[in-house]
Design an enzyme around this catalytic site. Sequence first.
Site, PDB file in Angstrom:
ATOM      1  N   SER A 195     -62.791 -35.518 -58.203  1.00  0.00           N
ATOM      2  CA  SER A 195     -61.501 -35.844 -57.027  1.00  0.00           C
ATOM      3  C   SER A 195     -61.082 -34.481 -56.604  1.00  0.00           C
ATOM      4  O   SER A 195     -61.008 -33.358 -57.326  1.00  0.00           O
ATOM      5  CB  SER A 195     -60.673 -36.794 -57.818  1.00  0.00           C
ATOM      6  OG  SER A 195     -59.479 -36.873 -56.762  1.00  0.00           O
ATOM      7  N   HIS A 196     -60.410 -34.736 -55.576  1.00  0.00           N
ATOM      8  CA  HIS A 196     -59.750 -33.270 -54.973  1.00  0.00           C
ATOM      9  C   HIS A 196     -58.453 -33.125 -55.444  1.00  0.00           C
ATOM     10  O   HIS A 196     -57.825 -32.168 -55.779  1.00  0.00           O
ATOM     11  CB  HIS A 196     -59.556 -33.503 -53.303  1.00  0.00           C
ATOM     12  CG  HIS A 196     -60.482 -33.408 -52.743  1.00  0.00           C
ATOM     13  ND1 HIS A 196     -61.683 -34.230 -52.456  1.00  0.00           N
ATOM     14  CD2 HIS A 196     -60.726 -32.348 -51.636  1.00  0.00           C
ATOM     15  CE1 HIS A 196     -62.597 -33.820 -51.758  1.00  0.00           C
ATOM     16  NE2 HIS A 196     -62.101 -32.660 -51.117  1.00  0.00           N
TER      17      HIS A 196
END
Length: 232
Positions: free
Chosen positions: A9-10
């Site tokens: 994920s970012h």
Amino acid sequence: MTVGIVVVSHSSKIAEGAVELAAQMAPDVGLVAAGGTDDERIGTSLEKVLAAVEQSLVDSGGDGVVVLTDLGSAVMTAESAMEFASNPDAVQLADAPLVEGLVAAAVAAQGGAGVEDVRKAAEAVSFGSGPGPGGRSDLPEVHGQDEPDASGDFEIINPMGIHARPAAKIAGGLSGLDAEVTVNGVDGMSIMALMALAAGQGSSLHVEARGKEASKAVEYVGRLVKEGFGEL
């Protein structure tokens, strides 16, 4: 050992939160979070993702690894990490939304599914039964007048009803079967749709299935319900 799962994920908080959620439903599965950049900013890090993949390859003991991502650029980072991995053939990238796909994949891995089936479980529940990436477009379209190949009615006996864990068990198990299934009229392979039923203790689940493994699908849901989803 089970198939390992890496969450890219970012955001490190999103990755860690998703892993925490899935771990509640699949306590024996190795789940590794790889979110954010090396200095904890929003973004992705090839080094961090590659390290997570390598850790998961070791922890899975050769059973393989499935990678799930959130936004588009995370896919590119994951693909690059897979290319540099020590055993790239053992790593598969799931084309699935992060949370729902992760839960379904984790439940499938908990049940002993192989790496390809774990990936398929993530993709099947996330995109539902319609056509499109990961969808079940090979199955017949359901019409309101069509008679199901198999059906059943089951009374919910576990006190909490259909919350996240039972929904994940239903969706995860059905994703590996050659059948199109509805539960009280909603897609049986959608965790969110099943949870939205808000089916509590004492209510009934009407299951309809179409396809080669329709009977097996209905029996599977019925068995889960009668066992109280393992919560009794």
